[in-house]
Design an enzyme around this catalytic site. Sequence first.
Site, PDB file in Angstrom:
ATOM      1  CD  GLU A  80      -2.985   1.071   2.434  1.00 39.33           C
ATOM      2  OE1 GLU A  80      -3.656   0.269   2.276  1.00 39.33           O
ATOM      3  OE2 GLU A  80      -3.069   1.890   3.149  1.00 39.33           O
ATOM      4  NE  ARG A  87      -4.877  35.701 -13.573  1.00 40.60           N
ATOM      5  CZ  ARG A  87      -6.144  36.485 -13.475  1.00 40.60           C
ATOM      6  NH1 ARG A  87      -6.802  36.466 -14.523  1.00 40.60           N
ATOM      7  NH2 ARG A  87      -6.096  37.084 -12.186  1.00 40.60           N
ATOM      8  CD  GLN A 103      13.855  35.334 -10.873  1.00 39.66           C
ATOM      9  OE1 GLN A 103      13.984  35.704  -9.929  1.00 39.66           O
ATOM     10  NE2 GLN A 103      14.945  34.962 -11.766  1.00 39.66           N
TER      11      GLN A 103
END
Length: 377
Positions: A240, A266, A277
């Site tokens: 798991e 955008r 940055q």
Amino acid sequence: MDFSWSPEQRAAQDAVAQAVRDVFEDSPVTGFFTPKHWRALGELGLLGLCVPTRYGGRGLGALETAGMVEAFGRACTSTGLVFAASAHLFACTVPVAAFGSAAVKERLLPGLCSGELVAGNAMTEAEAGSDVSRLAVHAERTAGGWLLTGEKSFVSNGPAADVYVTYATTDPDAGHLGVTAFVVERTAAGLTAGEPFGKLGLSACPAGTVTFDGCYVPDEQVLGEEGTGGAVFQHSMGWERACLFAGYLGLMDRLLDRSVEHARTRRQFGHRIGDFQAVSGRVVDMKLRLDSARLLLHRACWEMDRGDDATLSVALSKLAVSEGALASAVDAVQLFGGRGYRSEDGIEAYLRDTLPGTIFSGTSDIQRLLIAKELGL
């Protein structure tokens, strides 16, 4: 060391990813998963990836299994469904395949692989989360089997499950050596599955309590031997913590693609936000976390396939993937701004779905304890 998939492995991953997109585009998951969704996963082979082929599985090793789960996580927008299927496979089907009696394997594994059956892992209790050696649910010997009594407090898939892998104290004085593993069918007298409760994320996976009230379990449904429940549980947790979290690699990959696209398109202050940055640095960190976590996970699975002791590698992998996915989800919300906070774009869902990864399968702090122990501290 070869870091690439073979053409056949890559083709299998791409085929599963495309099939998942096709299935869930026509039948999206809007609430809890349905029997139709579950059977579709079975038909795609995703519920029996590492189960021997004689029982209806695909017989893959840990590394190939992780590659398929990552493809599943990348293609499926319902992380709760990816989690539900992986918990079913690694926490339940794997221990049945590894430790079940011949009769139990013949009776249950084909249905667990095909999607006819849903499995729930009944371990967590109100007072036994990380400390699984002190289980209040206890089992007493009776003619031909055991009587289980007590309540499990958080069972993923529990409300929908047909089969439960559970653990009970059979010798209170023996600590972790006094725990025994059982596989119990929902129809067993004295077993009651609770209604789904509300939770933060992974919404497609129902979770609830499971109560045992003198529930009779025959001897043939003990997994392993009496007192070896701790070893059974740790075996399933190895699978798991490594392979389930490959689904989160897929999520991180999908989230990175969305973030790069958003940073490219955008615009603010006359520039793409990716030109700043502060934004590009966040995206780079997301890529760094993804590739680092993937390498750790692949190493853990490689060691498992070799039969090595992978305890350290699995703990490092689980910690890196779970913490990395959460950090990247937080970065994505910041990067998308107001849109990241609103539910319609789905970015906030990444945050809700990644947070529990730092809790289940052993918390991040438990992984750190395991790593420290392996280092000799």
